[in-house]
Design a protein around this motif. Structure first.
Motif, PDB file in Angstrom:
ATOM      1  N   GLY A 242       2.701  -2.408 -34.607  1.00 31.35           N
ATOM      2  CA  GLY A 242       3.028  -3.799 -34.902  1.00 31.35           C
ATOM      3  C   GLY A 242       2.585  -4.741 -33.803  1.00 31.35           C
ATOM      4  N   ASP A 243       2.741  -4.324 -32.546  1.00 28.71           N
ATOM      5  CA  ASP A 243       2.328  -5.169 -31.435  1.00 28.71           C
ATOM      6  C   ASP A 243       0.809  -5.299 -31.391  1.00 28.71           C
ATOM      7  N   MET A 244       0.098  -4.247 -31.793  1.00 26.90           N
ATOM      8  CA  MET A 244      -1.357  -4.355 -31.893  1.00 26.90           C
ATOM      9  C   MET A 244      -1.738  -5.382 -32.954  1.00 26.90           C
ATOM     10  N   MET A 245      -1.084  -5.330 -34.102  1.00 28.99           N
ATOM     11  CA  MET A 245      -1.378  -6.316 -35.144  1.00 28.99           C
ATOM     12  C   MET A 245      -1.097  -7.727 -34.636  1.00 28.99           C
ATOM     13  N   ARG A 246       0.003  -7.906 -33.951  1.00 26.33           N
ATOM     14  CA  ARG A 246       0.375  -9.236 -33.470  1.00 26.33           C
ATOM     15  C   ARG A 246      -0.640  -9.782 -32.483  1.00 26.33           C
ATOM     16  N   THR A 247      -1.210  -8.926 -31.653  1.00 29.95           N
ATOM     17  CA  THR A 247      -2.074  -9.410 -30.576  1.00 29.95           C
ATOM     18  C   THR A 247      -3.563  -9.210 -30.813  1.00 29.95           C
ATOM     19  N   TYR A 248      -3.961  -8.372 -31.790  1.00 32.53           N
ATOM     20  CA  TYR A 248      -5.390  -8.114 -32.012  1.00 32.53           C
ATOM     21  C   TYR A 248      -5.972  -8.915 -33.175  1.00 32.53           C
ATOM     22  N   LEU A 249      -5.149  -9.255 -34.153  1.00 27.18           N
ATOM     23  CA  LEU A 249      -5.697  -9.733 -35.423  1.00 27.18           C
ATOM     24  C   LEU A 249      -6.120 -11.195 -35.420  1.00 27.18           C
ATOM     25  N   CYS A 250      -5.502 -12.004 -34.588  1.00 31.01           N
ATOM     26  CA  CYS A 250      -5.844 -13.416 -34.512  1.00 31.01           C
ATOM     27  C   CYS A 250      -6.703 -13.656 -33.276  1.00 31.01           C
ATOM     28  N   ALA A 251      -7.679 -14.537 -33.402  1.00 29.08           N
ATOM     29  CA  ALA A 251      -8.573 -14.819 -32.272  1.00 29.08           C
ATOM     30  C   ALA A 251      -7.893 -15.680 -31.208  1.00 29.08           C
ATOM     31  N   PHE A 252      -6.697 -16.185 -31.522  1.00 26.96           N
ATOM     32  CA  PHE A 252      -6.017 -17.090 -30.606  1.00 26.96           C
ATOM     33  C   PHE A 252      -4.615 -16.566 -30.300  1.00 26.96           C
ATOM     34  N   SER A 253      -4.135 -16.867 -29.119  1.00 23.75           N
ATOM     35  CA  SER A 253      -2.833 -16.372 -28.673  1.00 23.75           C
ATOM     36  C   SER A 253      -1.707 -17.211 -29.270  1.00 23.75           C
ATOM     37  N   GLU A 254      -0.475 -16.833 -28.921  1.00 23.34           N
ATOM     38  CA  GLU A 254       0.694 -17.554 -29.426  1.00 23.34           C
ATOM     39  C   GLU A 254       0.798 -18.974 -28.857  1.00 23.34           C
ATOM     40  N   ASP A 255      -0.029 -19.309 -27.864  1.00 20.97           N
ATOM     41  CA  ASP A 255       0.006 -20.649 -27.290  1.00 20.97           C
ATOM     42  C   ASP A 255      -0.909 -21.634 -28.013  1.00 20.97           C
ATOM     43  N   GLU A 256      -1.631 -21.164 -29.033  1.00 16.52           N
ATOM     44  CA  GLU A 256      -2.488 -22.057 -29.811  1.00 16.52           C
ATOM     45  C   GLU A 256      -1.636 -22.966 -30.695  1.00 16.52           C
ATOM     46  N   THR A 257      -1.847 -24.276 -30.585  1.00 14.12           N
ATOM     47  CA  THR A 257      -1.037 -25.231 -31.355  1.00 14.12           C
ATOM     48  C   THR A 257      -1.726 -25.695 -32.637  1.00 14.12           C
TER      49      THR A 257
END
Length: 356
Positions: A242-257
């Protein structure tokens, strides 16, 4: 920049200030990490353990030693960069604080971001390989190093408590996100319906499978080994995948607005699942296979709850650059969660293809 390291720390490992050079490295936010270079060009990693996050450093040290001993006995060729003991034979040094020395793995790179699906495949394969090799290791013999780290039930309870105590202004600002969090409580219920099944076992999990926690060959990005083993402890397989999906699948981090940028890269999803299952498909139970896609929903929802909880608490846990940052992070993660639901048919089809 001059680094002030107490020489007693170095002496514990046979070094002195005039025989080594130090350089602070790493992108992690928890432990301070240094590259130690000796006069004969040997390299080591010197690390200060953050006891604000890890209340029991001895749990970390004992967990890693137990796993290292098991791997050495059963899979001696496997590269597991466990800490080097002090001259006195201690697993780490206690000197005002806690320190450890780690081997430096040559010709490798730890990436901060993924730039092609092959990297996702190789990283997922390495995390899967570690869990596969530890399939017969008694996970219950390890001690949790952060209590409740990936406990969604507890994280939801924290959110509800924060909501009950939050200032009216914060609740008003986060009204939509609060409603979204409450609506998705069914994810908690769904997990609880599986939690105690016999074929949903506790395994030895890494629990922090972002791309920077795996070393890749610097030339061809082939996976070499897993690093940053502080959260190596018992858990469900969904924590790592699950953590891989959260961090690998989107080209942008959680700080992207800009939420329009928060999208799932299907090719990265396929690479991640293929890499992980190349190691784990032979040992996953039928229940675990059912929960592959759910693992992403579980971890993304939990992270959204954690950011929202921190926002309601006045942002006293996650570092922020501006007052609304944790709320923006919450919005980001809920958008990613929505992407998992919207693309569910395609993603599940990839999983079934990989399993077959």
């Amino acid at each position: 920049m001059e680094l002030n390291i107490d020489e007693e720390i170095l002496k514990a490992y046979g070094f002195t200030l005039d025989t080594i050079a130090l350089q602070q490295i790493g992108s992690g936010h928890i432990n301070r990490t240094y590259l130690l270079l000796t006069q004969d060009n040997k390299k080591y990693i010197l690390q200060n353990i953050n006891t604000q996050v890890f209340k029991d450093p001895f749990a970390i040290a004992n967990n890693i030693k137990a796993v290292a001993d098991y791997l050495k006995n059963h899979y001696p060729a496997y590269l597991f960069p466990a800490p080097i003991t002090t001259l006195n034979g201690d697993l780490m040094l206690s000197h005002h604080d806690y320190w450890r020395l780690l081997p430096f793995v040559e010709n490798t790179v730890a990436l901060d971001t993924l730039s092609n699906p092959k990297q996702a495949y190789e990283a997922a394969k390495q995390f899967g390989k570690l869990s596969r090799l530890l399939n017969n290791f008694d996970a219950s013999s390890l001690k949790p190093t952060i209590n409740g780290f990936h406990d969604l039930v507890w994280r939801y309870e924290q959110f509800i408590f924060a909501l009950s105590k939050a200032k009216a202004e914060l609740k008003e600002n986060a009204k939509h996100e609060i409603d979204t969090a409450l609506h998705h409580h069914f994810i908690v219920d769904y997990y609880c319906s599986y939690e105690h099944r016999k074929d949903f076992p506790n395994r030895v999990m890494h629990h922090d499978t972002k791309i920077s926690n795996v070393l890749l060959n610097e030339d061809d990005y082939r996976g070499v080994c897993v690093i940053d083993l502080d959260t190596l402890m018992p858990g469900k397989f969904i924590s790592d995948l699950g953590d891989m999906m959260r961090t690998y699948l989107c080209a942008f981090s959680e700080d992207e607005t800009d939420l329009n940028k928060v999208k799932i890269r299907i090719d990265y999803f396929k690479a991640t699942i293929e890499g992980y299952l190349s190691e784990m498909s032979s040992i996953l139970t039928e229940t675990e296979k059912e929960l592959i896609l759910f693992s992403g929903k579980y971890i993304v929802y939990m992270q959204a709850l954690r950011f929202l909880t921190d926002y309601l608490n006045g942002s006293d846990y996650y570092p922020i650059a501006y007052p609304e940052q944790n709320l923006d992070r919450t919005k980001n993660q809920f958008k990613l969660l929505n992407e998992l639901f919207e693309n569910e048919k395609v993603l599940q089809g990839i999983i079934e293809e990989c399993l077959s």
